[in-house]
Design a protein around this motif. Structure first.
Motif, PDB file in Angstrom:
ATOM      1  N   THR A 102      55.224   1.422  88.656  1.00  0.00           N
ATOM      2  CA  THR A 102      55.477   2.316  89.787  1.00  0.00           C
ATOM      3  C   THR A 102      56.551   3.350  89.449  1.00  0.00           C
ATOM      4  OG1 THR A 102      54.822   0.627  91.399  1.00  0.00           O
ATOM      5  CG2 THR A 102      56.247   2.400  92.186  1.00  0.00           C
ATOM      6  N   LEU A 103      57.642   2.902  88.827  1.00  0.00           N
ATOM      7  CA  LEU A 103      58.712   3.837  88.480  1.00  0.00           C
ATOM      8  C   LEU A 103      58.281   4.817  87.392  1.00  0.00           C
ATOM      9  CD1 LEU A 103      61.834   1.492  88.578  1.00  0.00           C
ATOM     10  CD2 LEU A 103      61.182   3.264  90.222  1.00  0.00           C
ATOM     11  N   SER A 104      57.483   4.353  86.434  1.00  0.00           N
ATOM     12  CA  SER A 104      56.980   5.264  85.405  1.00  0.00           C
ATOM     13  C   SER A 104      56.119   6.350  86.018  1.00  0.00           C
ATOM     14  CB  SER A 104      56.184   4.480  84.361  1.00  0.00           C
ATOM     15  OG  SER A 104      57.018   3.600  83.651  1.00  0.00           O
ATOM     16  N   MET A 105      55.274   5.948  86.962  1.00  0.00           N
ATOM     17  CA  MET A 105      54.420   6.917  87.643  1.00  0.00           C
ATOM     18  C   MET A 105      55.255   7.937  88.410  1.00  0.00           C
ATOM     19  SD  MET A 105      53.418   7.414  91.050  1.00  0.00           S
ATOM     20  CE  MET A 105      53.419   5.789  91.791  1.00  0.00           C
ATOM     21  N   LEU A 106      56.267   7.473  89.108  1.00  0.00           N
ATOM     22  CA  LEU A 106      57.110   8.380  89.887  1.00  0.00           C
ATOM     23  C   LEU A 106      57.884   9.341  88.989  1.00  0.00           C
ATOM     24  CD1 LEU A 106      58.371   5.821  92.519  1.00  0.00           C
ATOM     25  CD2 LEU A 106      57.143   7.929  93.047  1.00  0.00           C
ATOM     26  N   ARG A 107      58.401   8.852  87.882  1.00  0.00           N
ATOM     27  CA  ARG A 107      59.120   9.737  86.966  1.00  0.00           C
ATOM     28  C   ARG A 107      58.198  10.801  86.392  1.00  0.00           C
ATOM     29  NH1 ARG A 107      60.930   4.628  84.669  1.00  0.00           N
ATOM     30  NH2 ARG A 107      62.898   4.003  85.670  1.00  0.00           N
ATOM     31  N   ALA A 108      56.998  10.405  86.023  1.00  0.00           N
ATOM     32  CA  ALA A 108      56.043  11.365  85.478  1.00  0.00           C
ATOM     33  C   ALA A 108      55.696  12.424  86.510  1.00  0.00           C
ATOM     34  CB  ALA A 108      54.779  10.638  85.014  1.00  0.00           C
ATOM     35  N   ALA A 109      55.470  11.979  87.747  1.00  0.00           N
ATOM     36  CA  ALA A 109      55.136  12.928  88.809  1.00  0.00           C
ATOM     37  C   ALA A 109      56.289  13.876  89.099  1.00  0.00           C
ATOM     38  CB  ALA A 109      54.749  12.160  90.071  1.00  0.00           C
ATOM     39  N   ALA A 110      57.515  13.332  89.128  1.00  0.00           N
ATOM     40  CA  ALA A 110      58.688  14.156  89.426  1.00  0.00           C
ATOM     41  C   ALA A 110      58.919  15.221  88.371  1.00  0.00           C
ATOM     42  CB  ALA A 110      59.914  13.268  89.566  1.00  0.00           C
ATOM     43  N   ALA A 162      61.254  -0.153  95.229  1.00  0.00           N
ATOM     44  CA  ALA A 162      61.703   0.688  94.118  1.00  0.00           C
ATOM     45  C   ALA A 162      61.191   2.110  94.283  1.00  0.00           C
ATOM     46  CB  ALA A 162      61.215   0.101  92.796  1.00  0.00           C
ATOM     47  N   ALA A 163      59.965   2.250  94.800  1.00  0.00           N
ATOM     48  CA  ALA A 163      59.401   3.583  95.000  1.00  0.00           C
ATOM     49  C   ALA A 163      60.179   4.375  96.051  1.00  0.00           C
ATOM     50  CB  ALA A 163      57.938   3.459  95.415  1.00  0.00           C
ATOM     51  N   TRP A 164      60.462   3.742  97.187  1.00  0.00           N
ATOM     52  CA  TRP A 164      61.189   4.449  98.247  1.00  0.00           C
ATOM     53  C   TRP A 164      62.631   4.733  97.829  1.00  0.00           C
ATOM     54  CZ3 TRP A 164      58.395   6.902 101.439  1.00  0.00           C
ATOM     55  CH2 TRP A 164      57.171   6.392 101.887  1.00  0.00           C
ATOM     56  N   GLU A 165      63.241   3.814  97.087  1.00  0.00           N
ATOM     57  CA  GLU A 165      64.602   4.046  96.604  1.00  0.00           C
ATOM     58  C   GLU A 165      64.643   5.199  95.603  1.00  0.00           C
ATOM     59  OE1 GLU A 165      65.656   0.229  95.121  1.00  0.00           O
ATOM     60  OE2 GLU A 165      65.923  -0.658  97.127  1.00  0.00           O
ATOM     61  N   GLU A 170      66.354  10.327  93.892  1.00  0.00           N
ATOM     62  CA  GLU A 170      66.031  11.479  93.041  1.00  0.00           C
ATOM     63  C   GLU A 170      65.641  12.724  93.829  1.00  0.00           C
ATOM     64  OE1 GLU A 170      66.541  11.356  89.844  1.00  0.00           O
ATOM     65  OE2 GLU A 170      67.058   9.215  89.870  1.00  0.00           O
ATOM     66  N   LYS A 171      65.147  12.527  95.042  1.00  0.00           N
ATOM     67  CA  LYS A 171      64.697  13.636  95.888  1.00  0.00           C
ATOM     68  C   LYS A 171      63.826  14.624  95.105  1.00  0.00           C
ATOM     69  CE  LYS A 171      68.523  13.372  99.169  1.00  0.00           C
ATOM     70  NZ  LYS A 171      68.898  12.003  98.778  1.00  0.00           N
ATOM     71  N   PRO A 172      62.726  14.134  94.545  1.00  0.00           N
ATOM     72  CA  PRO A 172      61.831  15.013  93.778  1.00  0.00           C
ATOM     73  C   PRO A 172      61.094  15.978  94.708  1.00  0.00           C
ATOM     74  CG  PRO A 172      60.815  12.872  94.072  1.00  0.00           C
ATOM     75  CD  PRO A 172      62.202  12.754  94.647  1.00  0.00           C
ATOM     76  N   GLY A 173      60.482  16.988  94.133  1.00  0.00           N
ATOM     77  CA  GLY A 173      59.772  17.983  94.934  1.00  0.00           C
ATOM     78  C   GLY A 173      58.367  17.541  95.300  1.00  0.00           C
ATOM     79  N   LEU A 174      58.240  16.335  95.789  1.00  0.00           N
ATOM     80  CA  LEU A 174      56.951  15.780  96.208  1.00  0.00           C
ATOM     81  C   LEU A 174      57.226  14.714  97.254  1.00  0.00           C
ATOM     82  CD1 LEU A 174      56.875  12.777  94.639  1.00  0.00           C
ATOM     83  CD2 LEU A 174      56.465  14.246  92.686  1.00  0.00           C
ATOM     84  N   ASP A 175      56.161  14.225  97.898  1.00  0.00           N
ATOM     85  CA  ASP A 175      56.370  13.169  98.879  1.00  0.00           C
ATOM     86  C   ASP A 175      55.502  11.954  98.568  1.00  0.00           C
ATOM     87  OD1 ASP A 175      54.710  15.186 101.408  1.00  0.00           O
ATOM     88  OD2 ASP A 175      53.847  14.010  99.761  1.00  0.00           O
ATOM     89  N   LEU A 176      55.853  10.854  99.212  1.00  0.00           N
ATOM     90  CA  LEU A 176      55.253   9.549  98.940  1.00  0.00           C
ATOM     91  C   LEU A 176      54.675   8.985 100.222  1.00  0.00           C
ATOM     92  CD1 LEU A 176      54.910   6.983  97.066  1.00  0.00           C
ATOM     93  CD2 LEU A 176      57.178   6.288  97.894  1.00  0.00           C
ATOM     94  N   VAL A 177      53.472   8.416 100.106  1.00  0.00           N
ATOM     95  CA  VAL A 177      52.839   7.690 101.213  1.00  0.00           C
ATOM     96  C   VAL A 177      52.392   6.343 100.661  1.00  0.00           C
ATOM     97  CG1 VAL A 177      50.986   7.662 102.919  1.00  0.00           C
ATOM     98  CG2 VAL A 177      52.048   9.836 102.277  1.00  0.00           C
TER      99      VAL A 177
END
Length: 343
Positions: A102-110, A162-165, A170-177
């Motif tokens: 999950t964190l790898s995916m979020l970092r890649a997306a960010a 971990a995803a919501w944290e 990081e406050k990336p320029g995208l949103d999460l659902v």
């Protein structure tokens, strides 16, 4: 509007239906799999209508960064996560791949400004592991699971937290659902049996010695897939979405299976009362750790929840559970997992 979409864990049960719906809507899909050359795992995806817009690429949840090379997309649907109840090493086999993936995916997306939305497949396991009569909502979190108590539930909870944290930090320029389904049933694109439909197979094979005081919240895999797609497409989608159609007890499930002509070795002894439940809780200590923990925390409990946001905000209507169960049983028979219904 057609988009380029990354779907992780493309060979999974829910993912197959997600990809089918994405392709049907004209999207271009990149699906991550362990081995793109394993035709035994990918043939059903490549045979789908619109598969000329599907690319399969290799990714491993345990890699430090399995997603960046394939993140040039508009949206990511992250479905890859292990789903097993009994494991040898809960940290290694469940928690680490769920959280790290999950964190790898979020970092890649960010890191890619093109990605604007991530839809995460979470679970009701991240909401509770011990329904206690309260009406559960998207504000509730599982605070009781651990590496020894319902470790699968623990992995789903830690991964979603971990995803919501990450989003808050990081406050990336995208949103999460997040989509949080209960027990997912319905037809499968492959012969592999997902953990929830396996419960029906086990009931027919005599794995359960008696009818127990278990009540399950069911939802159809096609509706879960539709919720993912809608969460990707609707700008107003936000937060967590509990995804459950309705409850059905073990006794009601067995009765439906008999009525549909699937008798097999369904349990007949009724131990769903107070004495039987106490007896089954004692017997749970003879079961594998994961199964035993599940029984002790779920016997005698009836889940209550508010899963109406999926319909109200995402526009997805739930199929009736009885119909989903009928479709699941017919599909299990089609794949040879259970005998065909006696008519």
């Amino acid at each position: 509007m057609a988009r380029n979409v990354l779907v992780s864990g493309a060979t999974g049960y829910i993912a197959g239906h997600v990809i089918e719906q994405l392709l049907a809507a004209g999207n271009t899909v990149t699906g991550t799999v362990r081995d793109p050359n394993d035709k035994g795992k990918t043939a059903h995806l490549l045979a789908m209508p619109g598969a000329e817009r599907l690319s399969l690429v290799a990714a491993d949840l345990t890699d430090p960064d399995p997603f960046t090379a394939h993140a040039d997309v508009d949206a990511i649907l992250h479905l890859a996560s292990p789903y097993v109840i009994n494991v040898q090493d809960a940290q290694r086999d469940l928690v680490d791949p769920a959280v790290q993936g999950t964190l790898s995916m979020l970092r890649a997306a960010a890191a890619n400004p093109r990605v604007k939305r991530i839809v995460l497949t979470s679970s009701m396991a991240a909401v509770t592991d011990n329904p206690d009569g309260r009406v559960l909502t998207d504000a509730d979190w599982n605070t009781t699971s651990s590496l020894v108590r319902n470790p699968y539930y623990y992995s789903k909870t830690l991964a979603e937290r971990a995803a919501w944290e990450f989003m808050e930090r990081e406050k990336p320029g995208l949103d999460l659902v997040a989509i949080n389904p209960f027990l997912v049933i319905g037809p499968s694109h492959t012969k592999a049996v997902n953990t929830s439909p396996q419960t029906l197979v086990d009931m027919l094979k005599g794995t359960y010695p008696a009818v127990m005081a278990l009540t399950w919240g069911f939802v159809d895999v096609r509706d879960v897939a539709a919720a993912h797609v809608a969460a990707m497409n609707r700008p107003e989608a936000n937060g967590r979405y509990l995804c459950v159609a309705a409850n059905m007890s073990m006794a009601e499930t067995a009765a439906l299976m008999r009525a549909e002509g699937y008798a097999g070795r369904l349990p007949k002894l009724d131990l769903s009362g107070g004495f039987g439940t106490a007896l089954m809780k004692l017997a749970s200590y003879t079961q594998p750790k994961g199964a035993g923990s599940y029984l002790r925390t779920h016997l005698g409990q009836v889940p209550r929840y508010d899963a109406t946001r999926v319909t109200r905000e995402l526009g997805v209507s739930y199929r009736p559970v009885a119909q989903s169960l009928q479709d699941t049983l017919a599909d299990l028979a089609r794949w040879g997992h259970i005998p065909a219904a006696a008519r």
